[in-house]
Design a protein around this motif. Structure first.
Motif, short mmCIF file in Angstrom:
data_model
loop_
_atom_site.label_atom_id
_atom_site.label_comp_id
_atom_site.label_asym_id
_atom_site.label_seq_id
_atom_site.Cartn_x
_atom_site.Cartn_y
_atom_site.Cartn_z
N HIS A 206 53.29 108.48 30.19
CA HIS A 206 54.07 109.48 29.49
C HIS A 206 55.49 108.94 29.25
N GLU A 231 45.47 107.20 28.46
CA GLU A 231 46.10 108.16 27.57
C GLU A 231 47.60 107.87 27.54
N THR A 233 51.07 109.37 26.06
CA THR A 233 51.70 110.54 25.46
C THR A 233 53.21 110.35 25.45
N LEU A 262 49.00 110.49 21.97
CA LEU A 262 49.57 111.71 21.41
C LEU A 262 51.07 111.70 21.63
N TYR A 263 51.83 111.54 20.56
CA TYR A 263 53.29 111.56 20.61
C TYR A 263 53.80 112.67 19.70
N VAL A 367 52.24 118.30 25.07
CA VAL A 367 52.46 117.01 25.73
C VAL A 367 53.10 117.21 27.10
N GLN A 370 51.16 117.90 30.34
CA GLN A 370 50.34 116.84 30.92
C GLN A 370 51.10 116.00 31.94
#
Length: 393
Positions: A206, A231, A233, A262-263, A367, A370
């Motif tokens: 992240h 993943e 993010t 996913l950004y 986001v 998470q």
């Protein structure tokens, strides 16, 4: 002429690689030419704003300020840059990352032992040395087989900083990584992260970027053996005068691995401000090599432009060398928030300002929710609220 010099000359003659996973790499800054504004990987950022990191004209170097705190099971060492454990994730792929490596006196090696199950996070804090100083850092985080760990990397303060934060995610290990770039608004930071994922390992990575004048973070993930699950993010919020770039590569080079990216970002500018326009750039590269059968991957980038005087670039790239995969895709958007959602909330008696806040917070929460460390998650949610209040004022 050495073999390495020969390779470097081939690179400079524009026959660099067959794909984006095979870029020329070196630990020596002199093996890279000074980048220009037309170079593909530098064309979005203003090189003049990098304070000489790209061409060696940076301000006087100061010692890196890197502090590590964590559970007693974790080992922290200062080791030589040629230690095999430090080089295990590979060499830098650009001149600034190589400059950071060449200019570092040693590397910080953080080791999580085999089968360790850490109940508290490892926290790495990087603090700028001041506006008139330049710092460089090299950090390697290595997790042992079948271990479980959360690692938080925090950036704070002022200054000019470049670093390599590299990771080796051990076989069967489960790692949560949080990178929080909470610099003062006068900081410049360019960072590369090389990440090796071993067999059956799981990584949740992240990135949060709210601070800094110019911040450019480039995670590069390479799967080493089947069964890896990654993943990536990220969240970012740019105001007038800020440039934020996230440039990623996920290299599927072995069979049966999964990745998801996913950004989400938001921008707000001020056309009357003397500062440069708020600007962000997201580049997501996913490479599926011929031998990477059974790959399952998807990448998404969403951007909200909240005011005039702001610009976002979103560039997803998917390179596929085999059709024998479970799935692959990408999506990217740049636009204003959904007027239908705003109308719906206002029709229920919610003021326009409150409705706007709710929509934007919901946009980011996908986001932020998470992030596994509650204190970090709450802090980032509060930062989003602070950005929105600044926009209203």
């Amino acid at each position: 002429m050495s073999d390495q010099q020969t390779v470097a000359n081939v690179v400079r003659n524009a026959t660099t690689h067959n794909n984006k996973g095979d870029l020329f790499t070196s630990f020596d800054v002199e093996d890279f030419e000074v980048p220009g504004g037309r170079d593909e990987v530098w064309r979005f950022v203003s090189l003049r704003r990098l304070r000489g990191l790209h061409n060696g004209t940076f301000a006087a170097q100061a010692p890196a300020q890197i502090a590590v705190e964590g559970p007693s099971e974790v080992t922290v060492e200062q080791v030589s840059l040629d230690d095999d454990r430090v080089t295990a994730a590979g060499a830098p792929v650009d001149r600034i990352a190589a400059q950071a490596w060449t200019s570092s006196e040693s590397a910080t090696l953080i080791t999580v032992p085999d089968r360790a199950e850490l109940t508290e996070p490892v926290t790495v804090t990087v603090t700028g040395a001041g506006l008139d100083a330049t710092t460089f850092g090299t950090v390697m985080i290595q997790t042992g087989a079948n271990s479980t760990a959360t690692v938080v990397v925090r950036y704070a303060g002022s200054g000019t900083h470049a670093d390599n934060i590299n990771w080796v995610i051990g076989e069967g290990s489960r790692v949560n990584a949080v990178v929080d770039a909470d610099w003062n608004t006068d900081a410049v930071h360019v960072g590369q992260q090389s990440i090796v994922v071993k067999r059956d390992a799981t990584l949740r990575h992240h990135v949060a970027t709210f601070g800094g004048e110019v911040v450019r973070i480039t995670p590069r993930v390479a799967f080493e053996a089947p069964g890896g699950d990654v993943e990536l993010t990220g969240v970012y919020f740019a105001d007038a005068g800020q440039y934020i770039e996230n440039r990623l590569l996920v290299d599927h080079k072995v069979p049966n691995c999964r990745s998801n990216v996913l950004y989400k970002g938001a921008l707000q500018g001020d056309k009357s401000s003397p500062l440069p326009e708020a600007r962000t750039c997201w580049v997501g590269d996913v490479l599926i090599r011929a031998e990477a059968t059974g790959t399952d991957t998807y990448e998404t980038n969403r951007n909200l432009v909240l005011t005039d005087g702001a610009r976002a670039d979103a560039i997803p790239n998917l390179e596929i060398e085999t059709g024998e995969i479970a799935g692959a895709g990408h999506a990217a958007t740049v636009g204003r928030f959904d007027d239908e959602q705003l109308f719906y909330l206002r029709s229920r008696g919610i003021r326009e300002e409150d409705a706007t806040r709710l929509i934007i917070r919901g946009f980011f929460n996908e986001v932020l929710n998470q992030i596994p460390v509650e204190s970090v998650r709450d802090e980032l949610i509060a930062r989003v609220a602070g950005e929105l209040e600044r926009n209203e004022n």
